[in-house]
Scaffold this motif. Structure first.
Motif, PDB file in Angstrom:
ATOM      1  N   ARG A  77       6.608  -1.221  -2.682  1.00 55.18           N
ATOM      2  CA  ARG A  77       5.218  -1.898  -1.669  1.00 55.18           C
ATOM      3  C   ARG A  77       5.880  -3.423  -1.337  1.00 55.18           C
ATOM      4  O   ARG A  77       6.001  -3.934  -0.586  1.00 55.18           O
ATOM      5  CB  ARG A  77       3.997  -2.150  -2.691  1.00 55.18           C
ATOM      6  CG  ARG A  77       3.018  -1.101  -3.188  1.00 55.18           C
ATOM      7  CD  ARG A  77       2.134  -1.012  -3.013  1.00 55.18           C
ATOM      8  NE  ARG A  77       1.185   0.204  -3.457  1.00 55.18           N
ATOM      9  CZ  ARG A  77       0.382   0.897  -4.016  1.00 55.18           C
ATOM     10  NH1 ARG A  77       0.275  -0.039  -5.223  1.00 55.18           N
ATOM     11  NH2 ARG A  77      -0.633   1.737  -3.596  1.00 55.18           N
ATOM     12  N   ALA A  78       6.922  -4.407  -2.473  1.00 57.22           N
ATOM     13  CA  ALA A  78       7.398  -5.414  -2.594  1.00 57.22           C
ATOM     14  C   ALA A  78       8.339  -5.018  -1.422  1.00 57.22           C
ATOM     15  O   ALA A  78       8.603  -5.820  -0.653  1.00 57.22           O
ATOM     16  CB  ALA A  78       7.884  -5.854  -3.389  1.00 57.22           C
ATOM     17  N   ASP A  79       8.932  -4.423  -1.717  1.00 56.27           N
ATOM     18  CA  ASP A  79      10.450  -4.213  -0.769  1.00 56.27           C
ATOM     19  C   ASP A  79      10.371  -4.137   0.892  1.00 56.27           C
ATOM     20  O   ASP A  79      10.913  -3.910   1.707  1.00 56.27           O
ATOM     21  CB  ASP A  79      12.037  -3.549  -1.638  1.00 56.27           C
ATOM     22  CG  ASP A  79      11.996  -3.881  -2.662  1.00 56.27           C
ATOM     23  OD1 ASP A  79      11.761  -4.695  -2.603  1.00 56.27           O
ATOM     24  OD2 ASP A  79      12.796  -3.063  -3.539  1.00 56.27           O
ATOM     25  N   PHE A  80       9.324  -2.589   0.775  1.00 57.36           N
ATOM     26  CA  PHE A  80       8.933  -2.436   2.370  1.00 57.36           C
ATOM     27  C   PHE A  80       7.292  -3.012   3.438  1.00 57.36           C
ATOM     28  O   PHE A  80       7.223  -2.502   3.790  1.00 57.36           O
ATOM     29  CB  PHE A  80       8.913  -0.923   2.473  1.00 57.36           C
ATOM     30  CG  PHE A  80      10.361  -0.290   2.129  1.00 57.36           C
ATOM     31  CD1 PHE A  80      11.606  -0.756   2.217  1.00 57.36           C
ATOM     32  CD2 PHE A  80      10.150   0.145   1.191  1.00 57.36           C
ATOM     33  CE1 PHE A  80      12.745   0.071   1.971  1.00 57.36           C
ATOM     34  CE2 PHE A  80      11.180   0.908   0.739  1.00 57.36           C
ATOM     35  CZ  PHE A  80      12.629   0.377   0.774  1.00 57.36           C
ATOM     36  N   GLY A  81       6.806  -3.885   1.968  1.00 57.69           N
ATOM     37  CA  GLY A  81       5.671  -3.931   2.791  1.00 57.69           C
ATOM     38  C   GLY A  81       4.928  -5.635   2.611  1.00 57.69           C
ATOM     39  O   GLY A  81       5.688  -6.775   2.050  1.00 57.69           O
ATOM     40  N   LEU A  82       3.993  -6.018   3.167  1.00 56.23           N
ATOM     41  CA  LEU A  82       3.429  -7.108   3.271  1.00 56.23           C
ATOM     42  C   LEU A  82       1.521  -7.038   3.053  1.00 56.23           C
ATOM     43  O   LEU A  82       1.291  -8.797   3.224  1.00 56.23           O
ATOM     44  CB  LEU A  82       4.114  -7.953   4.947  1.00 56.23           C
ATOM     45  CG  LEU A  82       4.901  -8.138   4.980  1.00 56.23           C
ATOM     46  CD1 LEU A  82       5.496  -8.912   6.320  1.00 56.23           C
ATOM     47  CD2 LEU A  82       6.002  -9.636   3.530  1.00 56.23           C
ATOM     48  N   ASN A  83       1.688  -6.486   3.050  1.00 59.34           N
ATOM     49  CA  ASN A  83      -0.220  -6.036   3.682  1.00 59.34           C
ATOM     50  C   ASN A  83      -0.522  -5.472   2.892  1.00 59.34           C
ATOM     51  O   ASN A  83      -0.556  -4.289   2.834  1.00 59.34           O
ATOM     52  CB  ASN A  83      -0.348  -6.355   5.244  1.00 59.34           C
ATOM     53  CG  ASN A  83      -1.708  -5.619   5.625  1.00 59.34           C
ATOM     54  OD1 ASN A  83      -2.288  -5.148   4.826  1.00 59.34           O
ATOM     55  ND2 ASN A  83      -2.133  -7.062   5.738  1.00 59.34           N
ATOM     56  N   ILE A  84      -2.207  -5.710   2.169  1.00 59.63           N
ATOM     57  CA  ILE A  84      -2.545  -4.937   1.728  1.00 59.63           C
ATOM     58  C   ILE A  84      -3.327  -3.628   1.732  1.00 59.63           C
ATOM     59  O   ILE A  84      -3.182  -2.357   1.022  1.00 59.63           O
ATOM     60  CB  ILE A  84      -3.901  -5.353   0.420  1.00 59.63           C
ATOM     61  CG1 ILE A  84      -4.433  -4.865  -0.484  1.00 59.63           C
ATOM     62  CG2 ILE A  84      -4.806  -6.068   1.554  1.00 59.63           C
ATOM     63  CD1 ILE A  84      -4.930  -5.338  -1.510  1.00 59.63           C
ATOM     64  N   SER A  85      -3.904  -3.940   3.301  1.00 56.03           N
ATOM     65  CA  SER A  85      -3.831  -2.457   3.444  1.00 56.03           C
ATOM     66  C   SER A  85      -3.150  -1.284   4.931  1.00 56.03           C
ATOM     67  O   SER A  85      -3.247  -0.403   4.533  1.00 56.03           O
ATOM     68  CB  SER A  85      -5.196  -2.492   4.233  1.00 56.03           C
ATOM     69  OG  SER A  85      -5.081  -3.570   5.558  1.00 56.03           O
ATOM     70  N   ARG A  86      -2.041  -1.734   4.123  1.00 54.92           N
ATOM     71  CA  ARG A  86      -0.187  -1.661   4.558  1.00 54.92           C
ATOM     72  C   ARG A  86       0.658  -1.099   3.745  1.00 54.92           C
ATOM     73  O   ARG A  86       1.610  -1.717   4.240  1.00 54.92           O
ATOM     74  CB  ARG A  86      -0.036  -2.264   6.064  1.00 54.92           C
ATOM     75  CG  ARG A  86      -1.025  -1.454   6.890  1.00 54.92           C
ATOM     76  CD  ARG A  86      -1.036  -0.031   7.399  1.00 54.92           C
ATOM     77  NE  ARG A  86      -2.144  -0.585   9.130  1.00 54.92           N
ATOM     78  CZ  ARG A  86      -3.332  -0.383   8.434  1.00 54.92           C
ATOM     79  NH1 ARG A  86      -4.481  -0.415   7.403  1.00 54.92           N
ATOM     80  NH2 ARG A  86      -4.558  -0.935   9.963  1.00 54.92           N
ATOM     81  N   ASN A  87      -0.198  -0.561   2.559  1.00 57.57           N
ATOM     82  CA  ASN A  87       1.013  -0.315   1.301  1.00 57.57           C
ATOM     83  C   ASN A  87       2.275   0.112   1.142  1.00 57.57           C
ATOM     84  O   ASN A  87       2.303   0.782  -0.358  1.00 57.57           O
ATOM     85  CB  ASN A  87       0.168  -1.251   0.341  1.00 57.57           C
ATOM     86  CG  ASN A  87      -0.998  -0.457   0.077  1.00 57.57           C
ATOM     87  OD1 ASN A  87      -0.748   1.036   0.186  1.00 57.57           O
ATOM     88  ND2 ASN A  87      -1.868  -0.407  -1.194  1.00 57.57           N
ATOM     89  N   LEU A  88       2.419   1.206   2.263  1.00 55.15           N
ATOM     90  CA  LEU A  88       3.241   2.805   2.583  1.00 55.15           C
ATOM     91  C   LEU A  88       2.742   3.740   0.942  1.00 55.15           C
ATOM     92  O   LEU A  88       2.816   4.947   1.437  1.00 55.15           O
ATOM     93  CB  LEU A  88       4.604   2.060   1.881  1.00 55.15           C
ATOM     94  CG  LEU A  88       4.871   1.071   2.651  1.00 55.15           C
ATOM     95  CD1 LEU A  88       5.248  -0.269   1.686  1.00 55.15           C
ATOM     96  CD2 LEU A  88       6.113   1.673   3.874  1.00 55.15           C
ATOM     97  N   VAL A  89       2.440   3.166  -0.037  1.00 56.57           N
ATOM     98  CA  VAL A  89       2.240   4.488  -1.223  1.00 56.57           C
ATOM     99  C   VAL A  89       0.660   4.132  -1.009  1.00 56.57           C
ATOM    100  O   VAL A  89      -0.126   3.486  -1.944  1.00 56.57           O
ATOM    101  CB  VAL A  89       3.535   4.457  -2.060  1.00 56.57           C
ATOM    102  CG1 VAL A  89       5.185   5.108  -1.678  1.00 56.57           C
ATOM    103  CG2 VAL A  89       3.009   2.705  -2.655  1.00 56.57           C
ATOM    104  N   HIS A  90       0.414   5.137  -1.898  1.00 55.71           N
ATOM    105  CA  HIS A  90      -0.491   6.005  -2.669  1.00 55.71           C
ATOM    106  C   HIS A  90      -0.031   7.036  -4.112  1.00 55.71           C
ATOM    107  O   HIS A  90       1.052   7.269  -3.950  1.00 55.71           O
ATOM    108  CB  HIS A  90      -1.962   6.926  -2.277  1.00 55.71           C
ATOM    109  CG  HIS A  90      -2.032   7.493  -3.017  1.00 55.71           C
ATOM    110  ND1 HIS A  90      -3.808   6.705  -3.949  1.00 55.71           N
ATOM    111  CD2 HIS A  90      -2.433   8.781  -4.386  1.00 55.71           C
ATOM    112  CE1 HIS A  90      -4.202   7.531  -4.859  1.00 55.71           C
ATOM    113  NE2 HIS A  90      -3.792   8.299  -5.311  1.00 55.71           N
ATOM    114  N   GLY A  91      -0.526   6.518  -5.595  1.00 56.13           N
ATOM    115  CA  GLY A  91      -0.206   7.010  -7.049  1.00 56.13           C
ATOM    116  C   GLY A  91      -1.021   7.019  -7.519  1.00 56.13           C
ATOM    117  O   GLY A  91      -2.414   6.152  -7.504  1.00 56.13           O
ATOM    118  N   SER A  92      -1.677   8.115  -8.065  1.00 62.94           N
ATOM    119  CA  SER A  92      -2.722   8.413  -9.341  1.00 62.94           C
ATOM    120  C   SER A  92      -2.239   6.997 -10.369  1.00 62.94           C
ATOM    121  O   SER A  92      -1.179   6.959 -10.799  1.00 62.94           O
ATOM    122  CB  SER A  92      -2.397   9.472  -9.579  1.00 62.94           C
ATOM    123  OG  SER A  92      -2.084  10.986  -9.176  1.00 62.94           O
TER     124      SER A  92
END
Ligand SMILES: Nc1ncnc2c1ncn2[C@@H]1O[C@H](COP(=O)(O)OP(=O)(O)OP(=O)(O)O)[C@@H](O)[C@H]1O
Ligand SMILES: [Mg+2]
Length: 149
Positions: free
Chosen positions: A102-117
Protein backbone atom coordinates in the motif's frame (compact mmCIF):
# COMPACT_ATOMS: atom_id res chain seq x y z
CA UNK A 1 -0.48 -23.82 8.16
CA UNK A 2 -3.04 -21.06 7.71
CA UNK A 3 -5.00 -19.70 4.75
CA UNK A 4 -6.08 -16.13 3.95
CA UNK A 5 -8.16 -14.41 1.29
CA UNK A 6 -6.44 -11.68 -0.71
CA UNK A 7 -8.13 -9.48 -3.33
CA UNK A 8 -6.25 -7.29 -5.78
CA UNK A 9 -8.82 -4.50 -5.99
CA UNK A 10 -9.94 -2.80 -9.24
CA UNK A 11 -7.23 -0.13 -8.95
CA UNK A 12 -4.53 -2.82 -8.81
CA UNK A 13 -5.86 -4.54 -11.92
CA UNK A 14 -6.43 -1.29 -13.85
CA UNK A 15 -2.95 -0.02 -12.97
CA UNK A 16 -1.40 -3.29 -14.19
CA UNK A 17 0.05 -4.10 -10.76
CA UNK A 18 -1.27 -7.67 -10.51
CA UNK A 19 2.13 -9.24 -11.13
CA UNK A 20 3.87 -6.85 -8.73
CA UNK A 21 1.43 -7.62 -5.94
CA UNK A 22 1.49 -11.41 -6.36
CA UNK A 23 5.28 -11.30 -6.61
CA UNK A 24 5.61 -9.80 -3.14
CA UNK A 25 3.47 -12.44 -1.46
CA UNK A 26 5.16 -15.23 -3.41
CA UNK A 27 8.66 -13.93 -2.72
CA UNK A 28 7.84 -13.87 0.99
CA UNK A 29 7.14 -17.60 0.84
CA UNK A 30 3.33 -17.67 0.84
CA UNK A 31 1.90 -20.32 -1.50
CA UNK A 32 -1.04 -19.87 -3.86
CA UNK A 33 -3.88 -22.29 -3.10
CA UNK A 34 -6.42 -20.61 -5.41
CA UNK A 35 -6.43 -17.77 -7.95
CA UNK A 36 -8.96 -16.23 -10.35
CA UNK A 37 -10.06 -13.03 -12.12
CA UNK A 38 -13.68 -12.09 -11.42
CA UNK A 39 -16.03 -9.12 -11.34
CA UNK A 40 -17.66 -9.13 -7.91
CA UNK A 41 -21.49 -9.12 -8.01
CA UNK A 42 -23.09 -6.45 -5.81
CA UNK A 43 -24.71 -8.98 -3.44
CA UNK A 44 -21.35 -10.62 -2.80
CA UNK A 45 -19.64 -7.28 -2.11
CA UNK A 46 -22.43 -6.37 0.33
CA UNK A 47 -21.97 -9.67 2.14
CA UNK A 48 -18.20 -9.28 2.24
CA UNK A 49 -18.36 -5.72 3.65
CA UNK A 50 -21.40 -6.30 5.91
CA UNK A 51 -19.42 -5.32 9.03
CA UNK A 52 -18.98 -1.81 7.55
CA UNK A 53 -22.66 -1.26 6.66
CA UNK A 54 -23.76 2.19 7.88
CA UNK A 55 -20.26 3.68 7.80
CA UNK A 56 -19.61 6.66 5.54
CA UNK A 57 -17.33 4.75 3.19
CA UNK A 58 -19.55 1.63 2.84
CA UNK A 59 -21.50 2.64 -0.30
CA UNK A 60 -18.42 3.95 -2.06
CA UNK A 61 -16.48 0.81 -1.22
CA UNK A 62 -19.19 -1.55 -2.49
CA UNK A 63 -19.69 0.48 -5.68
CA UNK A 64 -15.98 0.63 -6.26
CA UNK A 65 -15.27 -3.06 -5.57
CA UNK A 66 -17.94 -4.09 -8.09
CA UNK A 67 -16.94 -1.56 -10.76
CA UNK A 68 -14.28 -3.57 -12.60
CA UNK A 69 -12.44 -6.93 -12.44
CA UNK A 70 -10.47 -8.01 -9.38
CA UNK A 71 -8.06 -10.87 -8.74
CA UNK A 72 -9.02 -13.07 -5.80
CA UNK A 73 -6.58 -15.53 -4.30
CA UNK A 74 -6.08 -17.79 -1.35
CA UNK A 75 -2.58 -17.79 0.09
CA UNK A 76 -1.30 -20.30 2.59
CA UNK A 77 1.66 -20.50 4.92
CA UNK A 78 2.51 -20.20 8.60
CA UNK A 79 0.59 -17.20 10.03
CA UNK A 80 -0.58 -16.37 6.50
CA UNK A 81 -3.12 -13.81 7.77
CA UNK A 82 -0.67 -11.73 9.80
CA UNK A 83 2.17 -12.18 7.32
CA UNK A 84 0.09 -10.98 4.38
CA UNK A 85 -1.37 -8.04 6.34
CA UNK A 86 2.20 -6.98 7.17
CA UNK A 87 3.19 -7.24 3.50
CA UNK A 88 0.11 -5.14 2.58
CA UNK A 89 0.70 -2.34 5.11
CA UNK A 90 -1.70 -0.06 6.98
CA UNK A 91 -5.22 0.55 5.57
CA UNK A 92 -4.35 4.14 4.67
CA UNK A 93 -1.39 4.09 2.26
CA UNK A 94 -0.27 7.42 3.72
CA UNK A 95 0.36 5.65 7.04
CA UNK A 96 1.74 2.42 5.57
CA UNK A 97 5.40 1.61 6.11
CA UNK A 98 7.71 1.94 3.11
CA UNK A 99 8.26 -1.45 1.53
CA UNK A 100 4.63 -2.46 1.94
CA UNK A 101 2.31 -2.83 -1.06
CA UNK A 102 0.00 0.00 0.00
CA UNK A 103 2.85 2.44 0.67
CA UNK A 104 4.82 1.61 -2.44
CA UNK A 105 1.90 1.71 -4.88
CA UNK A 106 -0.80 3.90 -3.27
CA UNK A 107 -1.72 7.29 -1.85
CA UNK A 108 -5.43 7.06 -1.04
CA UNK A 109 -7.34 5.04 1.57
CA UNK A 110 -10.19 4.14 -0.77
CA UNK A 111 -7.76 3.08 -3.51
CA UNK A 112 -5.47 0.94 -1.39
CA UNK A 113 -4.92 -1.83 -3.93
CA UNK A 114 -5.39 -4.95 -1.83
CA UNK A 115 -7.75 -6.60 0.60
CA UNK A 116 -6.55 -9.18 3.10
CA UNK A 117 -8.53 -11.06 5.75
CA UNK A 118 -7.92 -9.56 9.19
CA UNK A 119 -8.18 -12.70 11.36
CA UNK A 120 -8.04 -16.47 10.74
CA UNK A 121 -11.80 -16.74 11.45
CA UNK A 122 -12.49 -13.92 8.98
CA UNK A 123 -10.34 -15.71 6.43
CA UNK A 124 -12.41 -18.89 6.72
CA UNK A 125 -15.62 -16.89 6.16
CA UNK A 126 -14.20 -14.86 3.26
CA UNK A 127 -12.58 -17.80 1.46
CA UNK A 128 -16.00 -19.50 1.35
CA UNK A 129 -17.52 -16.36 -0.19
CA UNK A 130 -15.18 -16.47 -3.18
CA UNK A 131 -14.08 -20.09 -3.67
CA UNK A 132 -15.71 -23.51 -3.92
CA UNK A 133 -13.72 -26.16 -2.01
CA UNK A 134 -12.76 -27.84 -5.30
CA UNK A 135 -11.11 -24.64 -6.54
CA UNK A 136 -8.47 -24.76 -3.80
CA UNK A 137 -5.43 -26.97 -4.28
CA UNK A 138 -3.19 -28.54 -1.65
CA UNK A 139 0.31 -29.23 -2.87
CA UNK A 140 3.96 -28.74 -1.99
CA UNK A 141 6.40 -26.66 -4.02
CA UNK A 142 9.93 -27.86 -4.61
CA UNK A 143 11.32 -24.91 -2.62
CA UNK A 144 8.98 -25.10 0.37
CA UNK A 145 11.49 -27.08 2.42
CA UNK A 146 13.90 -24.14 2.18
CA UNK A 147 11.45 -21.74 3.84
CA UNK A 148 11.76 -23.28 7.28
CA UNK A 149 14.34 -24.87 9.55
N1 LIG B 1 -12.14 6.09 6.19
C1 LIG B 1 -12.23 5.45 5.03
N2 LIG B 1 -12.45 6.11 3.88
C2 LIG B 1 -12.54 5.48 2.69
N3 LIG B 1 -12.43 4.15 2.55
C3 LIG B 1 -12.21 3.44 3.67
C4 LIG B 1 -12.10 4.04 4.97
N4 LIG B 1 -11.89 3.06 5.88
C5 LIG B 1 -11.88 1.92 5.18
N5 LIG B 1 -12.08 2.14 3.86
C6 LIG B 1 -12.11 1.16 2.78
O1 LIG B 1 -12.78 -0.02 3.24
C7 LIG B 1 -11.87 -1.11 3.26
C8 LIG B 1 -12.16 -1.97 4.46
O2 LIG B 1 -11.79 -1.29 5.64
P1 LIG B 1 -11.12 -2.07 6.86
O3 LIG B 1 -11.32 -1.24 8.07
O4 LIG B 1 -11.59 -3.48 6.87
O5 LIG B 1 -9.57 -1.97 6.51
P2 LIG B 1 -8.54 -3.12 6.16
O6 LIG B 1 -8.89 -4.37 6.88
O7 LIG B 1 -7.15 -2.59 6.32
O8 LIG B 1 -8.76 -3.27 4.61
P3 LIG B 1 -9.29 -4.52 3.82
O9 LIG B 1 -10.49 -5.07 4.55
O10 LIG B 1 -9.61 -3.97 2.45
O11 LIG B 1 -8.13 -5.49 3.79
C9 LIG B 1 -10.47 -0.45 3.24
O12 LIG B 1 -9.48 -1.28 2.67
C10 LIG B 1 -10.70 0.77 2.40
O13 LIG B 1 -10.68 0.43 1.01
MG1 LIG C 1 -10.76 -5.36 6.61
Amino acid sequence: MERTLIIIKPDGVQRALVGNVIKRFEARGLRLAGLKLIQIPRALAEEHYAEHKGKGFYEGTVTYMTSAPVVVMVLEGPDAVAASRATMGATNPLNAAPGTIRADFGLNISRNLVHGSDKPETAEREIKLYFQPGELLSYTRAGDGWLKE
